[in-house]
Scaffold this motif. Structure first.
Motif, PDB file in Angstrom:
ATOM      1  N   GLU A 115      -0.441 -14.942   0.439  1.00 49.31           N
ATOM      2  CA  GLU A 115      -0.517 -13.515   0.801  1.00 49.31           C
ATOM      3  C   GLU A 115      -0.700 -12.634  -0.436  1.00 49.31           C
ATOM      4  N   GLU A 116      -1.664 -13.007  -1.265  1.00 47.46           N
ATOM      5  CA  GLU A 116      -1.860 -12.358  -2.562  1.00 47.46           C
ATOM      6  C   GLU A 116      -3.087 -11.444  -2.612  1.00 47.46           C
ATOM      7  N   PHE A 117      -4.134 -11.747  -1.787  1.00 49.53           N
ATOM      8  CA  PHE A 117      -5.426 -11.087  -1.941  1.00 49.53           C
ATOM      9  C   PHE A 117      -5.885 -10.442  -0.641  1.00 49.53           C
ATOM     10  N   ASP A 118      -6.661  -9.353  -0.786  1.00 48.48           N
ATOM     11  CA  ASP A 118      -7.297  -8.719   0.370  1.00 48.48           C
ATOM     12  C   ASP A 118      -8.525  -9.496   0.816  1.00 48.48           C
ATOM     13  N   VAL A 119      -9.238 -10.088  -0.135  1.00 46.00           N
ATOM     14  CA  VAL A 119     -10.460 -10.837   0.167  1.00 46.00           C
ATOM     15  C   VAL A 119     -10.439 -12.134  -0.632  1.00 46.00           C
ATOM     16  N   VAL A 120     -10.795 -13.226   0.034  1.00 43.90           N
ATOM     17  CA  VAL A 120     -11.096 -14.481  -0.649  1.00 43.90           C
ATOM     18  C   VAL A 120     -12.571 -14.767  -0.399  1.00 43.90           C
ATOM     19  N   ALA A 121     -13.311 -15.039  -1.460  1.00 41.12           N
ATOM     20  CA  ALA A 121     -14.747 -15.252  -1.364  1.00 41.12           C
ATOM     21  C   ALA A 121     -15.111 -16.605  -1.946  1.00 41.12           C
ATOM     22  N   ALA A 122     -16.123 -17.227  -1.360  1.00 44.51           N
ATOM     23  CA  ALA A 122     -16.624 -18.507  -1.874  1.00 44.51           C
ATOM     24  C   ALA A 122     -18.109 -18.576  -1.554  1.00 44.51           C
ATOM     25  N   PHE A 123     -18.927 -18.626  -2.574  1.00 49.15           N
ATOM     26  CA  PHE A 123     -20.373 -18.543  -2.398  1.00 49.15           C
ATOM     27  C   PHE A 123     -21.007 -19.874  -2.789  1.00 49.15           C
ATOM     28  N   ASP A 124     -21.439 -20.607  -1.743  1.00 44.11           N
ATOM     29  CA  ASP A 124     -22.033 -21.934  -1.923  1.00 44.11           C
ATOM     30  C   ASP A 124     -21.069 -22.850  -2.673  1.00 44.11           C
ATOM     31  N   VAL A 125     -19.878 -22.953  -2.107  1.00 44.70           N
ATOM     32  CA  VAL A 125     -18.796 -23.745  -2.714  1.00 44.70           C
ATOM     33  C   VAL A 125     -18.294 -24.831  -1.771  1.00 44.70           C
ATOM     34  N   ILE A 126     -17.930 -24.468  -0.535  1.00 43.66           N
ATOM     35  CA  ILE A 126     -17.199 -25.416   0.306  1.00 43.66           C
ATOM     36  C   ILE A 126     -18.054 -26.600   0.736  1.00 43.66           C
ATOM     37  N   GLU A 127     -19.387 -26.478   0.647  1.00 42.94           N
ATOM     38  CA  GLU A 127     -20.246 -27.618   0.967  1.00 42.94           C
ATOM     39  C   GLU A 127     -20.133 -28.740  -0.063  1.00 42.94           C
ATOM     40  N   HIS A 128     -19.505 -28.439  -1.203  1.00 41.60           N
ATOM     41  CA  HIS A 128     -19.296 -29.451  -2.243  1.00 41.60           C
ATOM     42  C   HIS A 128     -18.020 -30.263  -2.036  1.00 41.60           C
ATOM     43  N   ALA A 142      -3.802 -17.717   1.143  1.00 47.04           N
ATOM     44  CA  ALA A 142      -3.897 -16.832  -0.017  1.00 47.04           C
ATOM     45  C   ALA A 142      -4.124 -15.370   0.363  1.00 47.04           C
ATOM     46  N   LEU A 143      -4.496 -15.121   1.628  1.00 46.34           N
ATOM     47  CA  LEU A 143      -4.837 -13.765   2.058  1.00 46.34           C
ATOM     48  C   LEU A 143      -3.626 -12.993   2.548  1.00 46.34           C
ATOM     49  N   LYS A 144      -3.620 -11.701   2.245  1.00 47.10           N
ATOM     50  CA  LYS A 144      -2.640 -10.799   2.838  1.00 47.10           C
ATOM     51  C   LYS A 144      -2.907 -10.664   4.337  1.00 47.10           C
ATOM     52  N   PRO A 145      -1.905 -10.247   5.112  1.00 43.76           N
ATOM     53  CA  PRO A 145      -2.156  -9.968   6.529  1.00 43.76           C
ATOM     54  C   PRO A 145      -3.291  -8.954   6.673  1.00 43.76           C
ATOM     55  N   GLY A 146      -4.240  -9.264   7.543  1.00 45.45           N
ATOM     56  CA  GLY A 146      -5.378  -8.381   7.753  1.00 45.45           C
ATOM     57  C   GLY A 146      -6.523  -8.601   6.785  1.00 45.45           C
ATOM     58  N   GLY A 147      -6.336  -9.500   5.812  1.00 45.32           N
ATOM     59  CA  GLY A 147      -7.396  -9.772   4.852  1.00 45.32           C
ATOM     60  C   GLY A 147      -8.489 -10.635   5.455  1.00 45.32           C
ATOM     61  N   ARG A 260     -11.980 -12.571   9.565  1.00 44.37           N
ATOM     62  CA  ARG A 260     -10.678 -11.941   9.339  1.00 44.37           C
ATOM     63  C   ARG A 260      -9.549 -12.912   9.630  1.00 44.37           C
ATOM     64  N   LYS A 261      -8.489 -12.785   8.856  1.00 48.55           N
ATOM     65  CA  LYS A 261      -7.290 -13.593   9.046  1.00 48.55           C
ATOM     66  C   LYS A 261      -6.553 -13.155  10.297  1.00 48.55           C
ATOM     67  N   ARG A 262      -6.245 -14.136  11.165  1.00 45.56           N
ATOM     68  CA  ARG A 262      -5.386 -13.862  12.305  1.00 45.56           C
ATOM     69  C   ARG A 262      -3.935 -13.914  11.866  1.00 45.56           C
ATOM     70  N   GLY A 263      -3.056 -13.423  12.715  1.00 44.49           N
ATOM     71  CA  GLY A 263      -1.642 -13.387  12.370  1.00 44.49           C
ATOM     72  C   GLY A 263      -0.959 -14.727  12.413  1.00 44.49           C
ATOM     73  N   SER A 264      -1.555 -15.689  13.111  1.00 39.56           N
ATOM     74  CA  SER A 264      -0.964 -17.020  13.210  1.00 39.56           C
ATOM     75  C   SER A 264      -1.993 -18.048  12.798  1.00 39.56           C
ATOM     76  N   ASN A 265      -1.552 -19.109  12.164  1.00 36.65           N
ATOM     77  CA  ASN A 265      -2.450 -20.177  11.732  1.00 36.65           C
ATOM     78  C   ASN A 265      -2.477 -21.323  12.735  1.00 36.65           C
ATOM     79  N   ALA A 266      -2.131 -21.015  13.988  1.00 36.39           N
ATOM     80  CA  ALA A 266      -2.124 -22.047  15.011  1.00 36.39           C
ATOM     81  C   ALA A 266      -3.544 -22.528  15.280  1.00 36.39           C
ATOM     82  N   VAL A 267      -3.689 -23.803  15.627  1.00 39.53           N
ATOM     83  CA  VAL A 267      -4.999 -24.349  15.967  1.00 39.53           C
ATOM     84  C   VAL A 267      -5.477 -23.694  17.248  1.00 39.53           C
ATOM     85  N   GLN A 268      -6.720 -23.243  17.244  1.00 36.23           N
ATOM     86  CA  GLN A 268      -7.287 -22.565  18.409  1.00 36.23           C
ATOM     87  C   GLN A 268      -8.054 -23.568  19.271  1.00 36.23           C
ATOM     88  N   GLN A 269      -7.949 -23.424  20.578  1.00 33.47           N
ATOM     89  CA  GLN A 269      -8.656 -24.297  21.495  1.00 33.47           C
ATOM     90  C   GLN A 269     -10.106 -23.863  21.671  1.00 33.47           C
TER      91      GLN A 269
END
Length: 273
Positions: A115-128, A142-147, A260-269
């Protein structure tokens, strides 16, 4: 600390996976003049301003040579910027390029922030990264609520070529797959569109039309005539204007996603895009 930079994964600083440290020097030299990197920067900066205006803080994961972060720094001079990279060699270029940012050496699979940042960005990263869903859950943490997150990825597995092998890609995404992974990590997709869409036929030809007995040149897509470089940049400027008008392209060489970050990290169906 490594070279004056805080190190969270020092054992991977020289030989981390997903890329090769020797790629940073040619990238730093070539990306600023290349139409694709310039167009991606312009699209990223526009999306950041539209969907996350005036963020107090932003973490770029896998900042490489700092090229994208330099554009963000010019656009958001009052935002606290942190750039992270697994390779210490990349951070040397980034720290020189973006003097207003802070930098950390870090493995995206073990992000030490909550819960440290408003935005987390990754540009052509996660495919690696094989463990991309772990990485996305770490973004959520790592995101603040609402980030929210701002991502770009290469798209369409049928575009796979020797270029992807050279770049150490694990995959090329499709929208359904990426949206589902974001949903399971606790995000709601706000905007998703392909880009490099208008150039997709030319890209497909260039990736598939080469002679198999010609040696692969990893810098061929950089070393194009100036006139062609300008023309391709102009085409992507038109495409960017259409994206700004609200058009979402279904197909293209790459994809931009805002979520956007949801309030819960529960797995969504429901994981439909």
């Amino acid at each position: 600390m490594l070279r004056g930079i805080p190190a969270w994964a020092p054992e991977l600083a020289d030989q981390g996976g997903g890329f090769k440290a020797e790629y940073f020097a040619p990238l730093a030299r070539l990306e600023g003049g290349n139409f694709w990197f310039r167009a991606r920067n312009a699209l990223v900066v526009w999306a950041l301003r539209k969907y996350f205006p005036d963020p107090d803080s932003l973490l770029e994961v896998g900042c490489g040579t700092g090229y994208v972060l330099s554009g963000i720094a010019r656009t958001c001079p009052d935002t606290q910027l942190v750039g992270s990279e697994i390779f210490i060699d990349g951070l040397s270029f980034a720290a020189e390029r973006v003097k207003s940012a802070s930098f950390v050496q870090m493995d995206a699979r073990r992000i030490p922030y909550a819960e440290e940042f408003d935005v987390v960005a990754a540009f052509d990263v996660i495919e690696h990264i094989e463990e991309d869903e772990i990485v996305l859950r770490n973004f959520w943490q790592a995101l603040k609520p609402g980030g929210g997150v701002l991502l770009t990825v290469p798209q369409h597995q049928w575009l796979w070529s020797e270029t992807d092998n050279y770049a150490c890609h694990v995959r090329r995404y499709n929208a359904t797959e990426l949206h589902a992974k974001l949903g399971r990590a606790g995000f709601d997709v706000v905007r998703s569109t392909s880009f490099t869409a208008l150039l997709l036929p030319a890209m497909a030809l260039s990736r598939r039309g080469g002679s198999s007995d010609k040696p692969f040149d990893p810098h061929a897509e950089f070393n194009i005539p100036d006139a062609l470089n300008r023309a391709l940049g102009a085409v992507l400027a038109i495409e960017r204007q259409l994206v700004r008008m609200g058009i979402n392209f279904p197909m293209g060489g790459s994809r931009l996603v805002v979520a956007r970050k949801r309030g819960s990290n529960a797995v969504q169906q429901n994981t439909q895009p």
